[in-house]
Motif scaffolding. Structure first.
Motif, PDB file in Angstrom:
ATOM      1  N   PRO A  11       0.802  -1.221   0.000  1.00  0.00           N
ATOM      2  CA  PRO A  11       0.000   0.000   0.000  1.00  0.00           C
ATOM      3  C   PRO A  11       0.836   1.273   0.000  1.00  0.00           C
ATOM      4  O   PRO A  11       0.415   2.304  -0.531  1.00  0.00           O
ATOM      5  CB  PRO A  11      -0.853  -0.122   1.277  1.00  0.00           C
ATOM      6  CG  PRO A  11      -0.162  -1.121   2.122  1.00  0.00           C
ATOM      7  CD  PRO A  11       0.541  -2.046   1.188  1.00  0.00           C
ATOM      8  N   ALA A  12       2.051   1.206   0.546  1.00  0.00           N
ATOM      9  CA  ALA A  12       2.912   2.392   0.557  1.00  0.00           C
ATOM     10  C   ALA A  12       3.380   2.745  -0.851  1.00  0.00           C
ATOM     11  O   ALA A  12       3.322   3.914  -1.267  1.00  0.00           O
ATOM     12  CB  ALA A  12       4.106   2.157   1.477  1.00  0.00           C
ATOM     13  N   ILE A  13       3.849   1.754  -1.603  1.00  0.00           N
ATOM     14  CA  ILE A  13       4.294   2.016  -2.979  1.00  0.00           C
ATOM     15  C   ILE A  13       3.122   2.466  -3.835  1.00  0.00           C
ATOM     16  O   ILE A  13       3.259   3.395  -4.652  1.00  0.00           O
ATOM     17  CB  ILE A  13       4.949   0.763  -3.582  1.00  0.00           C
ATOM     18  CG1 ILE A  13       6.264   0.450  -2.876  1.00  0.00           C
ATOM     19  CG2 ILE A  13       5.206   0.943  -5.080  1.00  0.00           C
ATOM     20  CD1 ILE A  13       6.858  -0.894  -3.247  1.00  0.00           C
ATOM     21  N   LEU A  14       1.976   1.814  -3.677  1.00  0.00           N
ATOM     22  CA  LEU A  14       0.788   2.216  -4.432  1.00  0.00           C
ATOM     23  C   LEU A  14       0.456   3.682  -4.179  1.00  0.00           C
ATOM     24  O   LEU A  14       0.241   4.460  -5.118  1.00  0.00           O
ATOM     25  CB  LEU A  14      -0.392   1.329  -4.053  1.00  0.00           C
ATOM     26  CG  LEU A  14      -1.744   1.729  -4.661  1.00  0.00           C
ATOM     27  CD1 LEU A  14      -1.801   1.403  -6.146  1.00  0.00           C
ATOM     28  CD2 LEU A  14      -2.894   1.038  -3.929  1.00  0.00           C
ATOM     29  N   THR A  15       0.417   4.078  -2.911  1.00  0.00           N
ATOM     30  CA  THR A  15       0.069   5.452  -2.555  1.00  0.00           C
ATOM     31  C   THR A  15       1.078   6.440  -3.120  1.00  0.00           C
ATOM     32  O   THR A  15       0.707   7.468  -3.715  1.00  0.00           O
ATOM     33  CB  THR A  15      -0.013   5.597  -1.028  1.00  0.00           C
ATOM     34  OG1 THR A  15      -1.002   4.701  -0.520  1.00  0.00           O
ATOM     35  CG2 THR A  15      -0.391   7.028  -0.645  1.00  0.00           C
ATOM     36  N   MET A  16       2.364   6.142  -2.969  1.00  0.00           N
ATOM     37  CA  MET A  16       3.393   7.044  -3.478  1.00  0.00           C
ATOM     38  C   MET A  16       3.295   7.158  -4.996  1.00  0.00           C
ATOM     39  O   MET A  16       3.440   8.260  -5.556  1.00  0.00           O
ATOM     40  CB  MET A  16       4.778   6.539  -3.057  1.00  0.00           C
ATOM     41  CG  MET A  16       5.923   7.507  -3.372  1.00  0.00           C
ATOM     42  SD  MET A  16       6.530   7.278  -5.051  1.00  0.00           S
ATOM     43  CE  MET A  16       7.812   8.503  -5.151  1.00  0.00           C
ATOM     44  N   SER A  17       3.029   6.048  -5.681  1.00  0.00           N
ATOM     45  CA  SER A  17       2.928   6.065  -7.141  1.00  0.00           C
ATOM     46  C   SER A  17       1.772   6.939  -7.605  1.00  0.00           C
ATOM     47  O   SER A  17       1.902   7.725  -8.556  1.00  0.00           O
ATOM     48  CB  SER A  17       2.763   4.638  -7.663  1.00  0.00           C
ATOM     49  OG  SER A  17       3.862   3.827  -7.310  1.00  0.00           O
ATOM     50  N   LEU A  18       0.630   6.796  -6.940  1.00  0.00           N
ATOM     51  CA  LEU A  18      -0.547   7.580  -7.328  1.00  0.00           C
ATOM     52  C   LEU A  18      -0.376   9.049  -6.949  1.00  0.00           C
ATOM     53  O   LEU A  18      -0.912   9.937  -7.634  1.00  0.00           O
ATOM     54  CB  LEU A  18      -1.804   6.994  -6.699  1.00  0.00           C
ATOM     55  CG  LEU A  18      -2.142   5.567  -7.147  1.00  0.00           C
ATOM     56  CD1 LEU A  18      -3.467   5.116  -6.538  1.00  0.00           C
ATOM     57  CD2 LEU A  18      -2.183   5.451  -8.665  1.00  0.00           C
TER      58      LEU A  18
END
Length: 308
Positions: free
Chosen positions: A66-73
């Motif tokens: 979820p951290a990578i997803l959030t940073m990517s978005l």
């Protein structure tokens, strides 16, 4: 001159770095809103995990996914705050496929966060049920690597780009395969991972994850979407669901997704920490225009690439 066709690419697990996204949060109102909404949707401080979490904190799938997803978005939102840009084709590496599907309108924001958080939890549980690992094979012949994996009873996890394949499996057979490939003259690099991702050892996560997806609304994508497990364009929501489940224990055919990006777009933008996918694409085609959006500073290069 016709408008440029644009590809969005999204980083996968392993790209995480402590402090990721902090400068985007500070500099971009749109990126800040993504982090704040993620914290609210998950009921936990994903933003704090990104900005202050240690390398160990960011290793577990339940945290880093979820951290990578959030940073990517957040990186995507920061760019779209500067310039009106939409994708003609979206793709992501493993975990990054979920960000790609959100960008293509398949998932709602809160839904994709919750799905990815549960995916990470289930994959952590699968890792705890086995002792596995992964290794990158540099410069090897695809058919030789595949035969060695079959002979040693391990799996091909990733077809990343020409000259780079990742293998995955239980520790003893993986070490046997690594030794054979090293003896064949290939460069073999053991990866620092918590388990044998994209192998049969992840199978325990597949059925419960299918139930999660069955209870999640998916829309037809608004642009082309390339999925990892089939290395093909997919548009039907039911097929997307099936492929997302298969992907957990199946091979990531990123090289084929990269070829589709080059066929259907004139340039590519990578969102998320690091620049791994940009590097893969350049190894495939050095002349292809690509930029990585991973910081506030990187937005300038992306905007320049998009300029008429």
């Amino acid at each position: 001159m016709p408008p440029k066709r644009i590809a969005f690419m999204f980083a996968g697990q392993g790209a995480q770095t402590p402090g990721m996204g902090r400068d985007l949060y500070d500099a971009s109102k749109a990126a800040r809103a993504i982090f704040d909404q993620a914290d609210e949707a998950l009921g936990r401080a994903i933003s704090t995990l990104c900005f202050q979490g240690s390398t160990d904190d960011l290793t577990a799938c339940a945290n880093c996914q979820p951290a990578i997803l959030t940073m990517s978005l957040a990186a995507l939102a920061a760019l779209q705050e500067r310039v009106a840009v939409k994708a003609d084709i979206c793709a992501g590496l493993s975990l990054g496929e979920f960000a790609a599907l959100y960008a293509a309108g398949v998932f709602a924001f809160a839904d994709v966060l919750k799905v990815v958080a549960e995916r990470g939890r289930l994959m952590d549980l699968a890792c705890q049920q086995s002792q596995g690992g992964m290794a990158a094979i540099i410069g090897g012949e695809r058919d030789v690597i595949e035969k060695t994996c079959a002979d040693c009873d391990v799996d091909v996890a990733n077809y990343n780009c020409p000259g780079q394949i990742v293998i995955s499996g239980a520790v003893a057979p993986l070490q046997q395969a690594m030794a054979k490939l090293a003896a064949a003259g290939y460069r073999v690099v053991a990866l620092q991972v918590a388990g044998a991702y994209h192998s049969r050892l992840m199978a325990p996560a597949c059925e419960p994850f299918a139930k999660v997806l069955a209870n999640t609304v998916l829309q037809a994508p608004s642009c082309l979407v390339a999925q990892n497990v089939c290395g093909a364009l997919v548009s039907a929501p039911d097929a997307i669901r099936t492929n997302l489940c298969r992907q957990i224990s199946g091979s990531v055919r990123w090289d084929e997704c990269s070829q589709l990006i080059q066929q259907h777009a004139d340039l590519a933008l990578e969102f998320g920490p690091g620049a791994v996918l940009s590097g893969f694409l350049r190894r495939s085609n050095r002349a292809y225009p690509v930029a990585s959006v991973n910081s506030d500073k990187s937005l300038d290069a992306a905007c320049a690439l998009l300029a008429p």
